[in-house]
Design an enzyme around this catalytic site. Structure first.
Site, PDB file in Angstrom:
ATOM      1  CB  SER A 138      40.301  35.438  35.353  1.00  0.00           C
ATOM      2  OG  SER A 138      41.682  35.476  35.702  1.00  0.00           O
ATOM      3  CE1 TYR A 153      39.177  32.169  39.052  1.00  0.00           C
ATOM      4  CE2 TYR A 153      41.348  32.888  38.330  1.00  0.00           C
ATOM      5  CZ  TYR A 153      40.067  33.187  38.754  1.00  0.00           C
ATOM      6  OH  TYR A 153      39.681  34.497  38.874  1.00  0.00           O
TER       7      TYR A 153
END
Ligand SMILES: NC(=O)c1ccc[n+]([C@@H]2O[C@H](COP(=O)([O-])OP(=O)(O)OC[C@H]3O[C@@H](n4cnc5c(N)ncnc54)[C@H](OP(=O)(O)O)[C@@H]3O)[C@@H](O)[C@H]2O)c1
Length: 254
Positions: A138, A153
């Site tokens: 990501s 995350y």
């Protein structure tokens, strides 16, 4: 057909980015095994995908050792070499640092890091010549957004990027290529889950942020990711390893 006679495994292939990648692979002639937890979602995906080629499904929770073991067993049982592994299943806890709890931390690492590590290790003996591992990372591994708390995350996707680079070194001598794709924001159930929970004002702010931050003027659609995945899976990428490729509408260029 760029992936003729190749066999691919896509984790999280029943929805979102994984489903689009699975479709891209099938359209290029690969056989695909998709893995997710929800058997109903897997069956819906199989019905959608089967017009494009041979699809197998397996219900397994990759955040558990048992789930990882079941996937490895299925690959082994098929008796055919695996050419492409896409470690795509992931979870995004976008919660403030001071409220992250142990359960969220453990789950995030179990799925985003441990599953990629041990699934790749487990299928290693079953890889065919010139196999390709593709980790779905990501932009959050390296780019933060104000008011979108991403410590957990970002940490997990940063770890996945490190795994990508280190495995490119360790597995390269065996002819195995390891790369990552780092998507920008993509309109999937995962994204909707995190955004729909925000207050209306924060959602409006996020929309305005997207409008001014994405040079191509929009967030991604799942099929925006399929082309790079097909390339990395194919023999065209025979000298491509250790790369982390931003597919994000130009978002991280600035
Ligand atoms: N969407 C974005 O904006 C975005 C941006 C950058 C990176 N990413 C990354 O892209 C990847 C895919 O995200 P997405 O947005 O496509 O998500 P999604 O639409 O929510 O799909 C997730 C897929 O993973 C499966 N899955 C979830 N937990 C699982 C588990 N424990 N075991 C096995 N399968 C599991 C889901 O099926 P079940 O629920 O049935 O298990 C589903 O097939 C993730 O790694 C995510 O971090 C997404």
């Amino acid at each position: 057909m760029r992936l003729q006679d190749k066999r691919a495994l896509v984790t999280g292939g029943s929805d979102g980015i994984g489903l689009a990648i699975a479709e891209g692979f099938l359209r290029e002639g690969a056989d695909v095994l998709i893995v997710g937890r929800d058997a109903g979602k897997l069956e819906a995906a199989r019905l959608k995908l089967r017009v494009h080629g041979a699809v197998e499904t397996l219900s397994a929770d990759l955040a558990t050792d048992t789930g990882i073991g079941a996937v490895v067993e299925q690959v082994k049982r098929s008796g055919r070499p695996l050419d492409v592994l896409v470690n795509n299943a992931g979870v995004a806890y976008l919660v403030p640092f001071d409220s992250v709890d142990q359960a969220q931390f453990q789950h995030s690492f179990a799925l985003n890091v441990t599953a990629a590590f041990f699934l790749t290790q487990g299928v290693l003996p079953h890889f065919g010549a010139g196999a390709s591992v593709i980790n779905i990372s990501s932009y959050f591994a390296g780019k933060m957004i104000s008011k979108r708390p991403s410590s957990l995350y970002s940490l997990s996707k940063g770890a996945l990027n490190s795994l990508t680079r280190s495995l490119a070194f360790e597995l390269g001598p065996r002819g195995i290529r390891v790369n990552a794709i780092a998507p920008g924001t993509v309109d999937t159930a995962m994204r909707r889950k995190t955004v729909d929970n925000l207050p209306a004002a924060a959602q409006a702010e996020l929309r305005a942020y997207v409008d001014r931050s994405y040079p191509l003027g929009r967030i991604g659609r799942p099929d925006d990711l399929a082309g790079m995945a097909v390339y990395l899976a194919s023999d065209e990428a025979a000298w491509t390893s250790g790369g982390i490729f931003a597919i994000d509408g130009g978002y991280t260029a600035g």
